[in-house]
Scaffold this motif. Sequence first.
Motif, PDB file in Angstrom:
ATOM      1  N   PHE A  16     -18.739  56.386 -11.023  1.00  0.00           N
ATOM      2  CA  PHE A  16     -20.091  56.842 -10.686  1.00  0.00           C
ATOM      3  C   PHE A  16     -20.163  58.367 -10.764  1.00  0.00           C
ATOM      4  O   PHE A  16     -21.107  58.926 -11.339  1.00  0.00           O
ATOM      5  N   LEU A  17     -19.165  59.052 -10.208  1.00  0.00           N
ATOM      6  CA  LEU A  17     -19.139  60.516 -10.257  1.00  0.00           C
ATOM      7  C   LEU A  17     -18.976  61.017 -11.686  1.00  0.00           C
ATOM      8  O   LEU A  17     -19.525  62.056 -12.053  1.00  0.00           O
ATOM      9  N   LEU A  21     -21.298  63.641 -13.554  1.00  0.00           N
ATOM     10  CA  LEU A  21     -20.744  64.836 -14.197  1.00  0.00           C
ATOM     11  C   LEU A  21     -21.169  64.896 -15.657  1.00  0.00           C
ATOM     12  O   LEU A  21     -21.525  65.966 -16.169  1.00  0.00           O
ATOM     13  N   PHE A  22     -21.136  63.757 -16.318  1.00  0.00           N
ATOM     14  CA  PHE A  22     -21.564  63.703 -17.720  1.00  0.00           C
ATOM     15  C   PHE A  22     -23.024  64.128 -17.849  1.00  0.00           C
ATOM     16  O   PHE A  22     -23.389  64.865 -18.776  1.00  0.00           O
ATOM     17  N   LEU A  23     -23.855  63.690 -16.919  1.00  0.00           N
ATOM     18  CA  LEU A  23     -25.268  64.060 -16.941  1.00  0.00           C
ATOM     19  C   LEU A  23     -25.432  65.574 -16.776  1.00  0.00           C
ATOM     20  O   LEU A  23     -26.240  66.200 -17.481  1.00  0.00           O
ATOM     21  N   ILE A  24     -24.667  66.158 -15.868  1.00  0.00           N
ATOM     22  CA  ILE A  24     -24.739  67.603 -15.638  1.00  0.00           C
ATOM     23  C   ILE A  24     -24.326  68.375 -16.885  1.00  0.00           C
ATOM     24  O   ILE A  24     -24.981  69.339 -17.306  1.00  0.00           O
ATOM     25  N   ILE A  25     -23.216  67.948 -17.497  1.00  0.00           N
ATOM     26  CA  ILE A  25     -22.742  68.617 -18.716  1.00  0.00           C
ATOM     27  C   ILE A  25     -23.769  68.491 -19.836  1.00  0.00           C
ATOM     28  O   ILE A  25     -24.027  69.450 -20.585  1.00  0.00           O
ATOM     29  N   SER A  26     -24.383  67.319 -19.949  1.00  0.00           N
ATOM     30  CA  SER A  26     -25.361  67.071 -21.019  1.00  0.00           C
ATOM     31  C   SER A  26     -26.567  67.987 -20.920  1.00  0.00           C
ATOM     32  O   SER A  26     -27.238  68.254 -21.926  1.00  0.00           O
ATOM     33  N   MET A  27     -26.867  68.464 -19.725  1.00  0.00           N
ATOM     34  CA  MET A  27     -28.010  69.347 -19.539  1.00  0.00           C
ATOM     35  C   MET A  27     -27.894  70.618 -20.377  1.00  0.00           C
ATOM     36  O   MET A  27     -28.910  71.213 -20.753  1.00  0.00           O
ATOM     37  N   PHE A  28     -26.670  71.026 -20.689  1.00  0.00           N
ATOM     38  CA  PHE A  28     -26.456  72.312 -21.347  1.00  0.00           C
ATOM     39  C   PHE A  28     -26.113  72.175 -22.828  1.00  0.00           C
ATOM     40  O   PHE A  28     -25.714  73.142 -23.475  1.00  0.00           O
ATOM     41  N   LEU A  29     -26.259  70.969 -23.380  1.00  0.00           N
ATOM     42  CA  LEU A  29     -26.003  70.725 -24.790  1.00  0.00           C
ATOM     43  C   LEU A  29     -27.298  70.802 -25.578  1.00  0.00           C
ATOM     44  O   LEU A  29     -28.391  70.658 -25.013  1.00  0.00           O
ATOM     45  N   PRO A  30     -27.217  70.999 -26.899  1.00  0.00           N
ATOM     46  CA  PRO A  30     -28.432  70.979 -27.721  1.00  0.00           C
ATOM     47  C   PRO A  30     -29.157  69.644 -27.581  1.00  0.00           C
ATOM     48  O   PRO A  30     -28.524  68.587 -27.478  1.00  0.00           O
TER      49      PRO A  30
END
Length: 488
Positions: A16-17, A21-30
């Motif tokens: 779940f975490l 974390l993946f969602l947070i990282i994805s925020m900063f991708l193109p």
Amino acid sequence: MSQIKKHITKKDLVTFLAACLFLIISMFLPSNLTIIITSIFFVAFAYIKPFQSLLFLVPYVSIRPILLEINPGLKLAGDIITFAVFAKLLVSSKLNLKSLLTFKWFEWLFFAFLFFGSIIGLLNDVSIASVIFQLRTFLIMYMLYYILSRTILPASWLERLAWVTLLTSWLVSIHGLVEKLSMRQWLLPDVWKYKTLSATNIVRIYGLPGNPNSLALLLMFGIVAVLFLSYLYKDKSYKVFLNVSLVMFIGIFILTYSRGTFISAAVLGAVFIFLAKDWKLIKRLVIAGIASIILVYYPVNLGVSLFQSFGLQSPERGPTGSIGGRFEETFNEDNLALMTQSGRIFYLKKGFEVFSDYPLTGSGFGTFGGAATLSYGSPIYDNYGIRSDIYGGKNFYSDNQYIQVIAETGVIGVLLFAGFLVGMLLLFWKERHTTFGKFMIALWFSTGFSGFYYNIWELKAYTIFFFIILGSFAAMNKWYPTIHFKDK
């Protein structure tokens, strides 16, 4: 943590975490890359951990507006999870048609309402894309109900849901405090930071949901989660943490100044307490409410004044105000005049004008104050003098689910929609001897009141909780033949 560890393994927590974390990282991708990798990741996540992925939707949907403001590539994550879990349900069912095609009467009436509104909309020159958009709005969260109601829920499912809701409420509460104290200068996208707000709205906390009413609705369920966990842990586990959470959530809830949600929450609490005869709950809520005013509401407003004295200024008038003043505005002559010219009273008058021209069938989906008209406009607005320039170049929400149903589907649609609502209530009433049944009756009345000032059945920040809880209620009461559907 012993109670949680009985049913939630380290592997569950890690996965779940990892998704968070993946969602947070994805925020900063193109953005274009984000759509691709999130599609792959969330399809896999939903297939391997379907129940966890459904829980993941709670924080995702709750803060989706700010996620999309930062990275529009995240807009499909929720739909991808929903359809992927639905696909796994079909595979797991081995095409068990008895389970897949068994529906309650309220569902058949819901489907009939959707079919009727769609056909009438198409006959009145609404585009196919607009009708499909409106259907998706109504159906996407219903799919969560469909999935959960036909499965064997994991051990302690409601406990997990409560914890996820509680932690999501903490996230938005802390952010809300920062927003309020910084006078909308910190931790907000520039578009939000410099958004022009009216004098009555700038005092409100908008939060990660980007809307004070959506924030208040989330916190209402956060408060319910606290009370449920307190009831669950009779050995007083987490007593201090849960009490602090209750005070915090009520404090931020008040600072949203959401009059409609205050009414909805009051109805929810009053009906449940009356049915359950849990008079001690009144005492706890009153004490928590007083504590939240003393420890959250007044300190935060004093904090705003302190930051202003240090030279911090917002682009607009400083966020001050009071809950009493917010309710007084409801009956203020200037406010009533504004509502008559372009607000809720205006929507009601126009809605009944449309109804008078289409009394039996209404004008159809995609014609009046719904989700579809926000994106696609309406072929009938010019006929009724409804101009987008009144609302800053945007189309409007009717801010009343019932006038939308009346205008778009007429007498026939009203009867179908009423049958959908009453059908649910009758099923809840059969279980009124249980605590869960009493809660569902209270939630039904609260939802009904919400429809007078929100397009509540289109509001995903609300329907995600309603349909997940409804699906859980149906599964626990075995409304349908069961599909064996488990996390790996």
